[in-house]
Enzyme design. Structure first.
Site, PDB file in Angstrom:
ATOM      1  N   SER A 198       0.796  -1.225   0.000  1.00  0.00           N
ATOM      2  CA  SER A 198       0.000   0.000   0.000  1.00  0.00           C
ATOM      3  C   SER A 198       0.828   1.274   0.000  1.00  0.00           C
ATOM      4  O   SER A 198       0.280   2.364  -0.158  1.00  0.00           O
ATOM      5  CB  SER A 198      -0.934   0.013   1.219  1.00  0.00           C
ATOM      6  OG  SER A 198      -1.904  -1.010   1.100  1.00  0.00           O
TER       7      SER A 198
ATOM      8  N   ASP B 267     -17.515   0.618  -0.674  1.00  0.00           N
ATOM      9  CA  ASP B 267     -16.617  -0.488  -0.343  1.00  0.00           C
ATOM     10  C   ASP B 267     -17.346  -1.468   0.564  1.00  0.00           C
ATOM     11  O   ASP B 267     -17.468  -1.239   1.769  1.00  0.00           O
ATOM     12  CB  ASP B 267     -15.357   0.056   0.357  1.00  0.00           C
ATOM     13  CG  ASP B 267     -14.470  -1.057   0.902  1.00  0.00           C
ATOM     14  OD1 ASP B 267     -14.649  -2.223   0.497  1.00  0.00           O
ATOM     15  OD2 ASP B 267     -13.571  -0.752   1.719  1.00  0.00           O
TER      16      ASP B 267
ATOM     17  N   ASP C  87     -10.823  -6.654   0.607  1.00  0.00           N
ATOM     18  CA  ASP C  87     -10.228  -5.503   1.258  1.00  0.00           C
ATOM     19  C   ASP C  87      -9.576  -6.003   2.543  1.00  0.00           C
ATOM     20  O   ASP C  87      -9.988  -7.039   3.098  1.00  0.00           O
ATOM     21  CB  ASP C  87     -11.305  -4.471   1.588  1.00  0.00           C
ATOM     22  CG  ASP C  87     -10.702  -3.153   2.058  1.00  0.00           C
ATOM     23  OD1 ASP C  87     -10.470  -2.284   1.207  1.00  0.00           O
ATOM     24  OD2 ASP C  87     -10.463  -3.017   3.270  1.00  0.00           O
TER      25      ASP C  87
ATOM     26  N   HIS D  30     -15.088  -0.416   4.078  1.00  0.00           N
ATOM     27  CA  HIS D  30     -15.022   0.927   4.633  1.00  0.00           C
ATOM     28  C   HIS D  30     -16.269   1.753   4.357  1.00  0.00           C
ATOM     29  O   HIS D  30     -16.364   2.899   4.779  1.00  0.00           O
ATOM     30  CB  HIS D  30     -13.819   1.683   4.033  1.00  0.00           C
ATOM     31  CG  HIS D  30     -12.487   1.124   4.441  1.00  0.00           C
ATOM     32  ND1 HIS D  30     -11.916   0.044   3.806  1.00  0.00           N
ATOM     33  CD2 HIS D  30     -11.614   1.496   5.421  1.00  0.00           C
ATOM     34  CE1 HIS D  30     -10.732  -0.224   4.367  1.00  0.00           C
ATOM     35  NE2 HIS D  30     -10.530   0.635   5.350  1.00  0.00           N
TER      36      HIS D  30
ATOM     37  N   CYS E  96      -7.788   2.063   1.734  1.00  0.00           N
ATOM     38  CA  CYS E  96      -8.910   1.294   1.185  1.00  0.00           C
ATOM     39  C   CYS E  96      -8.482   0.591  -0.112  1.00  0.00           C
ATOM     40  O   CYS E  96      -8.255   1.239  -1.144  1.00  0.00           O
ATOM     41  CB  CYS E  96     -10.101   2.221   0.922  1.00  0.00           C
ATOM     42  SG  CYS E  96     -11.483   1.398   0.115  1.00  0.00           S
TER      43      CYS E  96
END
Length: 630
Positions: free
Chosen positions: A326, A350, A365, A371, A384
């Site tokens: 990430s 999400d 996720d 989220h 996310c």
């Protein structure tokens, strides 16, 4: 017949006189030949034999130049030269080499390894009358023993030479590199004149990159020797020109802190000064003592280092290629904005998973349950995955490749850091050539969160973070800060090869930086705990890189996974936000989450640098992993 008739005295006298005359004549002829020969040698051939005599009596010896010293940015000595006494042999002056070695073994402790190394060097191409070292670093007792037996060992000398020494050993081994004995391959490419008398050459790191600068220029001396070849006096000397001293951007205090923060763990830390590109810290943990390699490391010691599961010889900061995870999301956010596939306010839902098709595979996720509604700022702050899955598919691989390449991914962009690998920035052409397969939308999904084929080194992550801190302005990483003395830095560094990144809307840089700020300072930011109580604002991004893949519906449970198969913990960031003074990239191998393991390390580095090491001498330990952040 009377006896006197048988003796002719007169005849005998005549015979004696003739013989004496012949003998005298021969004597005078021989004397004449000797005098003529002496005249020929002493008068006619005088100049020739005078020259030959001087060649036997006077020899030209090369004098190795002292190697240049290396300092950190605060003039702390990082690489120096210290005198070491060694036993050397000149084979041309030794009658029986085997007997000489046997005699030396009775005087000194000479290992089988020393003998093998000596025999190997004896067979290698070399200059006539060049000394071959047998034993290094003699003790005072051994030096005294050699002095007592010196007259028994023609061709054997005890020499003092300046040998490289690294005061900080393991801490600077991967940043500085090390010098070692010149080998056969290096003999073929170096200047034989300038390296006459020099036994050492830079093998890696700064020592190798700036070899020409650090080495200096060889000197010479005319010495008078006796019949055994021992030096009696120096007749004439041309002093060598020492190598140039250099100052690095490296700060040994930050370098030591980086090692302490990763104590008992495996990982790497790279810290860069954004305004200059100067590398403040370059730590690969565990390291090794570079001093072991200077005069030649033993076989057993090398095998221990080479066979270690922790790979201390491997430079993780430059050559460790990891999925960036990430940490790549802030760069992809800039790419998505500039390419027009998303906007700052665009919301997506999400639910905890992403599907390319309604009945297709579900890409999970990190947060089970999702989220909810997120915009781009929240997607970066909360990491996310679903938002970036969607953005990656919209951009496609070639668009992502175009933008990420501008941040330095997929190439080696440093100016003077040798040995760095380029990582891997995939593209459709790359996959077709390397895997003989087309690029699939699922590949883009994985690329959107820094997984899949993506590979980056800690140096590349720190470089990309520096570009973010500079709002698109490039400062290529470098270690060299200055050349000391009267010499100029001009022309010492390669010319820059990267252009600034110009966006359609340059304010998108500030938006991206504020999104990274939200990671640290917002209520839902994944690294908010690491930023708690800071007297300054920082920007960052946590990340996790999977070591092995999970099945579609399988959950990650670090407690049930062997330590070396756990996820790598990553963090990138810089501080302070408005006037960045330091940018860092941290990776802790098998450390779990970036927020719980890597981010606190970066916070300690920020505090030390921005607050001028208020707790120098104290070090925190890498914290426990945290379930928050992917």
């Amino acid at each position: 017949m009377p006896w006197g008739e048988f003796k002719d005295t007169a005849a005998e006298r005549r015979i004696f006189q003739r013989r004496t005359l012949v003998a005298l004549l021969l004597l005078w002829v021989m004397m004449g030949v000797l005098i003529a020969r002496m005249y020929h040698l002493q008068i006619i051939q005088h100049d020739t034999y005078t020259t030959l005599s001087d060649k036997n009596r006077v020899q030209v010896q090369s004098v190795a130049p002292p190697r240049g010293l290396v300092y950190d940015r605060n003039d702390v000595l990082l690489a120096e030269n210290r005198p070491v006494f060694s036993v050397t042999i000149v084979p041309e002056r030794v009658g029986d080499i085997d007997q000489t070695l046997a005699d030396l073994q009775r005087i000194l402790a000479i290992s089988e390894e020393d003998l093998v190394r000596f025999q190997r060097r004896l067979q290698e191409p070399r200059r006539p009358f060049q000394e071959i070292p047998l034993r290094y670093d003699l003790t005072e007792i051994e030096i005294a023993s050699m002095a007592v037996h010196r007259h028994e060992l023609p061709g054997v000398e005890v020499n003092a030479e300046l040998v490289r020494y690294y005061p900080f050993g393991e801490i600077t081994s991967h940043a500085l590199g090390y010098v070692g004995r010149i080998n056969r391959d290096e003999l073929q490419r170096i200047d034989p004149v300038n390296y006459a008398g020099t036994n050492y050459i830079g093998k890696s790191g700064i020592e190798r990159f700036y070899e020409e600068l650090l080495h200096g220029k060889v000197g010479y001396q005319h010495v008078e020797t006796n019949a055994r070849g021992r030096t009696l006096r120096v007749l004439e000397r041309e002093s060598p020109v020492p190598g140039e001293d250099i100052r690095l951007h490296l700060d040994i205090r930050l370098q030591k802190l980086a090692f302490e923060l990763l104590a008992e763990r495996r990982g790497a830390i790279v810290a860069i000064e954004p305004k200059t590109g100067g590398v403040l810290a370059l730590a690969s943990v565990p390291g090794f003592d570079a001093n072991l390699f200077v005069t030649g490391i033993g076989v057993q010691a090398y095998q221990e280092l080479n066979r270690s599961l922790d790979k201390p010889l491997f430079n993780r900061a430059l050559r460790g290629q990891y999925p960036p995870g990430s940490t790549i999301k802030p760069m992809l956010a800039i790419a998505a904005l500039d390419s027009g596939v998303t906007t700052r306010d665009r919301l997506i839902w999400d639910p905890g998973y992403f599907q390319l098709k309604p009945s297709g595979r579900r890409y999970r996720d990190w947060k089970r349950g999702g989220h909810g509604w997120v915009d781009l700022t929240a997607a970066v702050a909360e990491s996310c995955d679903i938002y970036f899955y969607d953005a990656a598919v919209r951009m496609g691989v070639d668009t992502m490749h175009h933008y990420l390449a501008q941040f330095g991914f997929g190439e080696e962009t440093s100016l003077d850091i040798s040995g760095a690998l380029p990582g891997l920035l995939p593209s459709s052409d790359w996959k077709r050539a390397a895997r003989n397969a087309p690029w699939y939308p699922g590949d883009s999904v994985n690329m959107g969160i820094g997984q899949g084929f993506n590979l980056a080194t800690p140096l590349q992550l720190a470089t990309a973070t520096t570009v973010m801190a500079n709002r698109g302005q490039w400062q290529q990483p470098r270690l060299l800060n200055d050349v000391l003395g009267d010499h100029s830095l001009e022309g010492r560094l390669p010319p820059p090869s990267k252009d600034d990144i110009i966006l359609k809307n340059q304010d998108d840089w500030n938006f991206g930086v504020n999104a990274m700020k939200a990671v640290m300072h917002s209520a839902k930011g994944t690294a908010r705990r690491a930023a708690f109580g800071a007297p300054y604002e920082m920007a960052g991004k946590t990340g996790t890189a999977q070591v092995f893949s999970l099945a579609q519906d399988e959950e990650y449970d670090a407690d049930e996974i062997r330590e070396r198969l756990r996820d790598h913990a990553l963090f990138i960031g810089f501080a302070p936000i408005e006037d960045p003074k330091i940018a860092v990239a941290v990776i802790v191998e098998n450390g779990g989450s970036g927020s719980g393991t890597a981010a606190p390390v970066a916070r300690a580095l920020f505090d030390a640098w921005l607050m001028e090491f208020p707790n120098e001498g104290e070090a925190m330990v890498v914290g426990q992993t945290n379930e928050e952040d992917r």
